[in-house]
Design a protein around this motif. Structure first.
Motif, PDB file in Angstrom:
ATOM      1  N   VAL A 135      -7.675 -10.754  20.697  1.00  0.00           N
ATOM      2  CA  VAL A 135      -6.819 -10.263  19.609  1.00  0.00           C
ATOM      3  C   VAL A 135      -7.631 -10.213  18.301  1.00  0.00           C
ATOM      4  O   VAL A 135      -7.473  -9.295  17.496  1.00  0.00           O
ATOM      5  N   LYS A 136      -8.534 -11.176  18.145  1.00  0.00           N
ATOM      6  CA  LYS A 136      -9.382 -11.154  16.935  1.00  0.00           C
ATOM      7  C   LYS A 136     -10.274  -9.910  16.906  1.00  0.00           C
ATOM      8  O   LYS A 136     -10.598  -9.401  15.842  1.00  0.00           O
ATOM      9  N   GLN A 137     -10.637  -9.425  18.108  1.00  0.00           N
ATOM     10  CA  GLN A 137     -11.434  -8.192  18.137  1.00  0.00           C
ATOM     11  C   GLN A 137     -10.611  -7.011  17.620  1.00  0.00           C
ATOM     12  O   GLN A 137     -11.116  -6.158  16.894  1.00  0.00           O
ATOM     13  N   PHE A 138      -9.318  -6.975  17.987  1.00  0.00           N
ATOM     14  CA  PHE A 138      -8.428  -5.918  17.472  1.00  0.00           C
ATOM     15  C   PHE A 138      -8.320  -6.035  15.951  1.00  0.00           C
ATOM     16  O   PHE A 138      -8.356  -5.046  15.233  1.00  0.00           O
ATOM     17  N   ILE A 139      -8.147  -7.272  15.503  1.00  0.00           N
ATOM     18  CA  ILE A 139      -8.020  -7.515  14.062  1.00  0.00           C
ATOM     19  C   ILE A 139      -9.273  -7.007  13.345  1.00  0.00           C
ATOM     20  O   ILE A 139      -9.188  -6.366  12.292  1.00  0.00           O
ATOM     21  N   LYS A 140     -10.424  -7.251  13.958  1.00  0.00           N
ATOM     22  CA  LYS A 140     -11.690  -6.828  13.357  1.00  0.00           C
ATOM     23  C   LYS A 140     -11.733  -5.303  13.226  1.00  0.00           C
ATOM     24  O   LYS A 140     -12.162  -4.761  12.216  1.00  0.00           O
ATOM     25  N   GLN A 141     -11.227  -4.642  14.270  1.00  0.00           N
ATOM     26  CA  GLN A 141     -11.173  -3.175  14.247  1.00  0.00           C
ATOM     27  C   GLN A 141     -10.342  -2.690  13.063  1.00  0.00           C
ATOM     28  O   GLN A 141     -10.701  -1.754  12.380  1.00  0.00           O
ATOM     29  N   VAL A 142      -9.189  -3.334  12.881  1.00  0.00           N
ATOM     30  CA  VAL A 142      -8.264  -2.908  11.825  1.00  0.00           C
ATOM     31  C   VAL A 142      -8.850  -3.218  10.442  1.00  0.00           C
ATOM     32  O   VAL A 142      -8.640  -2.480   9.491  1.00  0.00           O
ATOM     33  N   LYS A 143      -9.624  -4.297  10.395  1.00  0.00           N
ATOM     34  CA  LYS A 143     -10.166  -4.719   9.090  1.00  0.00           C
ATOM     35  C   LYS A 143     -11.305  -3.838   8.585  1.00  0.00           C
ATOM     36  O   LYS A 143     -11.601  -3.860   7.396  1.00  0.00           O
ATOM     37  N   LEU A 174       0.833  -1.205   0.000  1.00  0.00           N
ATOM     38  CA  LEU A 174       0.000   0.000   0.000  1.00  0.00           C
ATOM     39  C   LEU A 174       0.871   1.261   0.000  1.00  0.00           C
ATOM     40  O   LEU A 174       0.630   2.209  -0.739  1.00  0.00           O
ATOM     41  N   ASN A 175       1.927   1.220   0.817  1.00  0.00           N
ATOM     42  CA  ASN A 175       2.858   2.332   0.911  1.00  0.00           C
ATOM     43  C   ASN A 175       3.534   2.590  -0.428  1.00  0.00           C
ATOM     44  O   ASN A 175       3.695   3.726  -0.852  1.00  0.00           O
ATOM     45  N   ASP A 176       3.940   1.503  -1.100  1.00  0.00           N
ATOM     46  CA  ASP A 176       4.599   1.622  -2.403  1.00  0.00           C
ATOM     47  C   ASP A 176       3.655   2.221  -3.434  1.00  0.00           C
ATOM     48  O   ASP A 176       4.017   3.077  -4.232  1.00  0.00           O
ATOM     49  N   MET A 177       2.412   1.737  -3.391  1.00  0.00           N
ATOM     50  CA  MET A 177       1.470   2.142  -4.436  1.00  0.00           C
ATOM     51  C   MET A 177       0.917   3.551  -4.207  1.00  0.00           C
ATOM     52  O   MET A 177       0.789   4.334  -5.116  1.00  0.00           O
ATOM     53  N   MET A 178       0.608   3.881  -2.928  1.00  0.00           N
ATOM     54  CA  MET A 178      -0.103   5.130  -2.657  1.00  0.00           C
ATOM     55  C   MET A 178       0.801   6.220  -2.075  1.00  0.00           C
ATOM     56  O   MET A 178       0.348   7.350  -1.917  1.00  0.00           O
ATOM     57  N   GLY A 179       2.020   5.873  -1.715  1.00  0.00           N
ATOM     58  CA  GLY A 179       2.941   6.879  -1.162  1.00  0.00           C
ATOM     59  C   GLY A 179       2.977   6.859   0.356  1.00  0.00           C
ATOM     60  O   GLY A 179       2.048   6.373   1.008  1.00  0.00           O
ATOM     61  N   ARG A 180       4.068   7.439   0.891  1.00  0.00           N
ATOM     62  CA  ARG A 180       4.317   7.385   2.338  1.00  0.00           C
ATOM     63  C   ARG A 180       3.310   8.205   3.148  1.00  0.00           C
ATOM     64  O   ARG A 180       2.882   7.784   4.218  1.00  0.00           O
ATOM     65  N   ASP A 181       2.901   9.373   2.583  1.00  0.00           N
ATOM     66  CA  ASP A 181       1.939  10.208   3.316  1.00  0.00           C
ATOM     67  C   ASP A 181       0.635   9.464   3.524  1.00  0.00           C
ATOM     68  O   ASP A 181       0.022   9.525   4.588  1.00  0.00           O
ATOM     69  N   PHE A 182       0.237   8.761   2.480  1.00  0.00           N
ATOM     70  CA  PHE A 182      -1.004   7.982   2.555  1.00  0.00           C
ATOM     71  C   PHE A 182      -0.855   6.905   3.642  1.00  0.00           C
ATOM     72  O   PHE A 182      -1.728   6.729   4.492  1.00  0.00           O
ATOM     73  N   GLY A 183       0.307   6.227   3.617  1.00  0.00           N
ATOM     74  CA  GLY A 183       0.593   5.181   4.605  1.00  0.00           C
ATOM     75  C   GLY A 183       0.532   5.743   6.024  1.00  0.00           C
ATOM     76  O   GLY A 183      -0.041   5.134   6.931  1.00  0.00           O
ATOM     77  N   ASN A 184       1.089   6.965   6.203  1.00  0.00           N
ATOM     78  CA  ASN A 184       1.066   7.597   7.527  1.00  0.00           C
ATOM     79  C   ASN A 184      -0.366   7.883   7.985  1.00  0.00           C
ATOM     80  O   ASN A 184      -0.710   7.695   9.145  1.00  0.00           O
ATOM     81  N   SER A 185      -1.197   8.347   7.038  1.00  0.00           N
ATOM     82  CA  SER A 185      -2.597   8.625   7.392  1.00  0.00           C
ATOM     83  C   SER A 185      -3.291   7.337   7.822  1.00  0.00           C
ATOM     84  O   SER A 185      -4.105   7.344   8.751  1.00  0.00           O
ATOM     85  N   VAL A 186      -2.964   6.246   7.152  1.00  0.00           N
ATOM     86  CA  VAL A 186      -3.559   4.952   7.512  1.00  0.00           C
ATOM     87  C   VAL A 186      -3.186   4.617   8.957  1.00  0.00           C
ATOM     88  O   VAL A 186      -4.036   4.259   9.780  1.00  0.00           O
ATOM     89  N   LEU A 187      -1.888   4.770   9.279  1.00  0.00           N
ATOM     90  CA  LEU A 187      -1.421   4.414  10.620  1.00  0.00           C
ATOM     91  C   LEU A 187      -2.077   5.298  11.687  1.00  0.00           C
ATOM     92  O   LEU A 187      -2.456   4.817  12.751  1.00  0.00           O
ATOM     93  N   LYS A 188      -2.229   6.598  11.363  1.00  0.00           N
ATOM     94  CA  LYS A 188      -2.855   7.504  12.328  1.00  0.00           C
ATOM     95  C   LYS A 188      -4.296   7.068  12.607  1.00  0.00           C
ATOM     96  O   LYS A 188      -4.738   7.046  13.748  1.00  0.00           O
ATOM     97  N   SER A 189      -5.026   6.714  11.544  1.00  0.00           N
ATOM     98  CA  SER A 189      -6.416   6.288  11.744  1.00  0.00           C
ATOM     99  C   SER A 189      -6.473   5.009  12.561  1.00  0.00           C
ATOM    100  O   SER A 189      -7.323   4.855  13.434  1.00  0.00           O
ATOM    101  N   LEU A 190      -5.551   4.095  12.281  1.00  0.00           N
ATOM    102  CA  LEU A 190      -5.543   2.836  13.024  1.00  0.00           C
ATOM    103  C   LEU A 190      -5.238   3.085  14.496  1.00  0.00           C
ATOM    104  O   LEU A 190      -5.846   2.478  15.375  1.00  0.00           O
ATOM    105  N   ALA A 191      -4.280   4.015  14.739  1.00  0.00           N
ATOM    106  CA  ALA A 191      -3.905   4.309  16.123  1.00  0.00           C
ATOM    107  C   ALA A 191      -5.131   4.783  16.891  1.00  0.00           C
ATOM    108  O   ALA A 191      -5.353   4.385  18.034  1.00  0.00           O
ATOM    109  N   GLY A 192      -5.969   5.610  16.240  1.00  0.00           N
ATOM    110  CA  GLY A 192      -7.200   6.088  16.870  1.00  0.00           C
ATOM    111  C   GLY A 192      -8.066   4.914  17.299  1.00  0.00           C
ATOM    112  O   GLY A 192      -8.587   4.888  18.415  1.00  0.00           O
ATOM    113  N   ARG A 193      -8.183   3.940  16.433  1.00  0.00           N
ATOM    114  CA  ARG A 193      -9.009   2.772  16.752  1.00  0.00           C
ATOM    115  C   ARG A 193      -8.412   1.979  17.902  1.00  0.00           C
ATOM    116  O   ARG A 193      -9.118   1.464  18.761  1.00  0.00           O
TER     117      ARG A 193
END
Ligand code: C2E
Ligand code: CA
Ligand code: CA
Length: 563
Positions: free
Chosen positions: A235-243, A173-192
């Motif tokens: 842990v599966k509940q966390f996975i569900k959140q990320v998915k 995803l990082n390769d295809m969409m760029g690092r900024d996009f990847g960072n936004s993904v991580l920030k959203s996940l951190a919120g969850r």
């Protein structure tokens, strides 16, 4: 606790001396006569001045040691010693105490300044500590904070689980969409994540795209199996959140999270061992279908050690030319004529036991040795067949190359140079690539494929039907040959869907002006059905197993004789 005790003792000692000095000062002041120290004659006010300064030093020291308590004690001492002075001034009109009062005011100010100074330092220290424990991108606890937390739990004798949660498709995803996009993904996940941990859990961020969750072993649940199931479910509940689909920059994306889990103290006695076993578990289950949450067990490490041995063996075999090549024939289904051979590698361990090719190739792919293996195979296959193809100008010799290889700049040039140096005609070589080449860096792949095709080298798409190839990619990156994956041929007569799929591939191949080859054909019925559906070529145990070079030459000679 020990530190607190030391502080208290220091405050008591300092208070004692400050009180003594205060009493001595008032005595000296009230004496109002000179004091002879050797040849030195000091007035009582001079001595009182020195003592006042000593007391000030003691009071400042008290603030430094006792902070707020130190300041309060200092002010009380000052007040006690100042009250008689004030009474004298206002009730007895003795104004000679004014310099002393001024001195006292200065002391009060100095003590306050000292207190607010150390208070600020403490405040900044706290901020610095907080920053050193925080991931700058997401605000989550960082690697250091998580390690500190785990260390504390170990020291406190607690039992707990650690889970590393990683995103399988993050790098892509990082390769295809760029690092900024990847960072936004991580920030959203951190919120969850931050909102999801409950009491007895501690979440943080480990590496680039890896999250950590520490889960306390439940006190009431003494059944290890039940506890493991509980942790698995959590842990599966966390996975569900990320998915849950994420929308970033108006693009909806779905992540592929996975988790590895270890238990302290069962899976490691210290943090380094626990982390190593988590990494082993990730390496073991990466890219394995269905392994969404995996618990560590000793077989994981054993297998990695085993893989390490295979890697060493392969490394050595490359320099001692101990890789062995075999060749599997391919036939034209309509005419029954030999088309050529696919080159396949064989490797034996130190005891002479053969190692499965898909196994050592997979290990080579993980360790980047695959580039050396592919080049070795290409060079050796060309050298073996260069005289044979001169006599048989239509014979096609194919070699497999790893998907990543075609993305490497200069690969096409390397192939063409090798052909030229060995005087091997370009048109007699076929490169087999798998559909995974379409997953990334498409521009490099396209440039390499165009260059090879322009120079008459053939390109085959191996294991077709199992990967990412779409019609749009195929029309952009034309290939000479589509190889239907053996798994479809295996199920040919048991599943109508697979039969339809094979028929579809055959007609699709023809629309794209490519030939179609069926792999893994083991029965006459399958061969005949494939012929009826218009398939062009066949490769399988029915028509010929992979064979030694000498045997392959015999097959070629026999074929010539029968013409
Ligand atoms: P592949 O490229 O799909 O090769 C075909 C595999 O199917 C070969 O297994 C071949 O022996 C096997 N096969 C062919 N016909 C039949 C059949 O009728 N029945 C059965 N049961 N099997 C059949 P092999 O040689 O074990 O190779 C496995 C995989 O390892 C290959 O799959 C290829 O992906 C990889 N590989 C082998 N040699 C090389 C190499 O030199 N370089 C690279 N990059 N990969 C290689
Ligand atoms: Ca192949
Ligand atoms: Ca194949």
């Amino acid at each position: 606790m020990q530190k607190q005790l030391k502080t208290r003792i220091s405050i008591i000692v300092l208070t004692f001396f400050a009180v003594v000095v205060t009493i001595v000062t008032s005595r000296v002041t009230s004496m109002a006569r000179n004091l002879e120290v050797g040849r030195l004659v000091l007035s009582s006010s001079q001595i009182a001045g020195v003592l006042t300064n000593i007391r000030l030093i003691l009071l400042v020291a008290m603030v430094l040691v006792g902070k707020k308590t130190g300041m309060i004690i200092s002010y009380v001492l000052i007040l006690i010693s100042t009250v008689p002075m004030i009474i004298q001034m206002f009730f007895l009109q003795k104004w000679d105490g004014i310099p002393g009062l001024a001195n006292t005011v200065c002391s009060v100010i100095l003590i306050y300044v000292t207190y607010s100074f150390i208070n600020n330092i403490n405040h900044y220290n706290k901020i610095l500590h907080l920053l050193s424990q925080q991931d700058p991108l997401t605000g989550m606890h960082n690697l250091t904070a998580v390690r500190d937390y785990i260390d504390k739990r170990i020291k406190a004798g607690k039992e707990f689980y650690i889970s590393f949660l990683y995103i399988e498709n993050f790098a892509q995803l990082n390769d295809m969409m760029g690092r900024d996009f990847g960072n936004s993904v991580l920030k959203s996940l951190a919120g969850r994540f931050i909102g999801s941990t409950v009491e007895g859990e501690y979440g943080g961020k480990n590496g680039d795209s890896e999250f950590v969750i520490v889960i306390d072993s439940s006190k009431e649940n003494k059944d290890p199996v039940a506890e493991r199931l509980e942790v698995d479910a959590r842990v599966k509940q966390f996975i569900k959140q990320v998915k849950r689909p994420l929308i970033i920059e108006n693009t909806e994306i779905t992540l592929e999270p996975r988790a590895a889990i270890v238990r302290y103290p069962d899976d490691g006695g210290d943090i380094n061992e626990l982390y190593r076993h988590l990494d082993d578990t990730i390496a073991h289950y990466r890219n394995q279908a269905g392994a969404e949450v995996s618990f560590y067990d000793a077989s994981v490490t054993n297998e990695l050690t085993e893989n390490g041995k295979i890697e060493d063996r392969l490394f050595k075999a490359l320099s001692t030319d101990e890789i062995h090549l075999v060749f599997q024939p391919q036939y034209n289904l309509r005419t029954g004529k030999l088309r050529g051979f696919e080159t396949l590698s064989r490797l034996e361990d130190e005891e002479g036991k053969s190692i499965r090719p898909d196994k050592f190739i997979q290990i080579a792919e993980k360790s980047n040795l695959i580039f050396r293996v592919d080049n070795w195979v290409l060079i050796h296959a060309i050298k073996r067949f260069k005289d044979v193809v001169k006599e048989n100008p239509d014979l096609v010799i194919s070699v497999n190359i790893s998907a990543n290889h075609l993305q490497k700049p200069g690969y096409a040039e390397f192939v063409l140079r090798t052909l030229k140096e060995n005087e091997f005609p370009n048109k007699n070589l076929e490169i087999e690539i798998t559909e995974t080449v379409f997953a990334s860096a498409i521009e490099n792949v396209k440039a390499a494929m165009d260059k090879l095709r322009q120079n008459e080298v053939k390109v085959a798409l191996d294991d077709f039907g199992t990967g990412y190839a779409s019609l749009s990619y195929l029309s952009q990156l034309p290939v000479n040959l589509l190889k239907i994956d053996k798994s479809f041929v295996d199920k040919m007569h048991t599943s109508c869907e697979d039969m339809d799929f094979i028929k579809l591939i055959i007609s699709m191949g023809h629309v794209l002006h490519a030939e179609v080859l069926a792999e893994g054909v083991e029965s006459v019925e399958k061969k005949e059905a494939l012929l009826e559906w218009g398939c062009d070529l066949v490769q399988g145990y029915l028509t010929g197993k992979p064979m030694e070079f000498e045997k392959a030459v015999e097959v070629i000679e026999k074929e010539k004789g029968s013409v």
